[in-house]
Scaffold this motif. Structure first.
Motif, mmCIF file in Angstrom:
data_model
loop_
_atom_site.group_PDB
_atom_site.id
_atom_site.type_symbol
_atom_site.label_atom_id
_atom_site.label_comp_id
_atom_site.label_asym_id
_atom_site.label_seq_id
_atom_site.Cartn_x
_atom_site.Cartn_y
_atom_site.Cartn_z
ATOM 1 N N PRO A 1 0.834 -1.200 0.000
ATOM 2 C CA PRO A 1 0.000 0.000 0.000
ATOM 3 C C PRO A 1 0.876 1.260 0.000
ATOM 4 O O PRO A 1 1.925 1.299 0.639
ATOM 5 C CB PRO A 1 -0.790 -0.104 1.303
ATOM 6 N N GLY A 2 0.464 2.268 -0.735
ATOM 7 C CA GLY A 2 1.193 3.530 -0.757
ATOM 8 C C GLY A 2 2.409 3.525 -1.657
ATOM 9 O O GLY A 2 3.314 4.336 -1.469
ATOM 10 N N SER A 3 2.446 2.620 -2.650
ATOM 11 C CA SER A 3 3.582 2.596 -3.580
ATOM 12 C C SER A 3 3.115 2.240 -4.977
ATOM 13 O O SER A 3 2.052 1.649 -5.153
ATOM 14 C CB SER A 3 4.626 1.581 -3.130
ATOM 15 N N MET A 4 3.932 2.603 -5.967
ATOM 16 C CA MET A 4 3.657 2.248 -7.351
ATOM 17 C C MET A 4 4.980 2.214 -8.093
ATOM 18 O O MET A 4 5.852 3.044 -7.846
ATOM 19 C CB MET A 4 2.727 3.267 -7.999
ATOM 20 N N GLU A 5 5.137 1.239 -8.978
ATOM 21 C CA GLU A 5 6.312 1.145 -9.836
ATOM 22 C C GLU A 5 5.820 0.930 -11.262
ATOM 23 O O GLU A 5 4.890 0.172 -11.485
ATOM 24 C CB GLU A 5 7.193 -0.020 -9.409
ATOM 25 N N GLU B 1 12.897 1.976 -19.365
ATOM 26 C CA GLU B 1 12.871 2.996 -18.324
ATOM 27 C C GLU B 1 11.946 2.565 -17.189
ATOM 28 O O GLU B 1 11.018 1.783 -17.392
ATOM 29 C CB GLU B 1 12.371 4.322 -18.905
ATOM 30 N N GLY B 2 12.189 3.092 -16.023
ATOM 31 C CA GLY B 2 11.343 2.779 -14.881
ATOM 32 C C GLY B 2 11.200 3.984 -13.972
ATOM 33 O O GLY B 2 11.977 4.930 -14.031
ATOM 34 N N ALA B 3 10.183 3.945 -13.130
ATOM 35 C CA ALA B 3 9.972 4.989 -12.136
ATOM 36 C C ALA B 3 9.257 4.362 -10.952
ATOM 37 O O ALA B 3 8.539 3.371 -11.099
ATOM 38 C CB ALA B 3 9.162 6.148 -12.706
ATOM 39 N N TYR B 4 9.461 4.951 -9.782
ATOM 40 C CA TYR B 4 8.778 4.461 -8.589
ATOM 41 C C TYR B 4 8.331 5.629 -7.735
ATOM 42 O O TYR B 4 8.891 6.723 -7.802
ATOM 43 C CB TYR B 4 9.658 3.507 -7.787
ATOM 44 N N TRP B 5 7.316 5.380 -6.931
ATOM 45 C CA TRP B 5 6.784 6.352 -5.997
ATOM 46 C C TRP B 5 6.455 5.604 -4.727
ATOM 47 O O TRP B 5 5.803 4.543 -4.773
ATOM 48 C CB TRP B 5 5.542 7.007 -6.564
ATOM 49 N N TYR B 6 6.945 6.074 -3.625
ATOM 50 C CA TYR B 6 6.623 5.516 -2.312
ATOM 51 C C TYR B 6 6.083 6.624 -1.446
ATOM 52 O O TYR B 6 6.687 7.683 -1.348
ATOM 53 C CB TYR B 6 7.846 4.892 -1.650
ATOM 54 N N GLU B 7 4.934 6.387 -0.838
ATOM 55 C CA GLU B 7 4.293 7.378 0.013
ATOM 56 C C GLU B 7 5.147 7.704 1.211
ATOM 57 O O GLU B 7 5.822 6.896 1.780
ATOM 58 C CB GLU B 7 2.942 6.838 0.457
#
Length: 50
Positions: free
Chosen positions: A29-33, A44-50
């Motif tokens: 929960p609270g993340s996306m890749e 290419e890649g990207a990530y987001w962590y709350e």
């Protein structure tokens, strides 16, 4: 607090097929890749962590 997306190169140009789609996963929960085929068929890649 809202974190920003962090982007990175997984593999250099010529590594992928330009007809490949986008992939995304949320392992916790609270993340996306996400991963996509970039210019010159790099991966290419990207990530987001709350």
């Amino acid at each position: 607090m809202c974190a920003s997306w962090q982007q990175y190169e997984v593999a250099p140009g010529g590594s992928a097929d330009s007809d490949t789609g986008v992939a995304a996963v949320s392992r916790i929960p609270g993340s996306m890749e996400v991963w996509w085929i970039g210019a010159g068929t790099s991966v290419e890649g990207a990530y987001w962590y709350e």
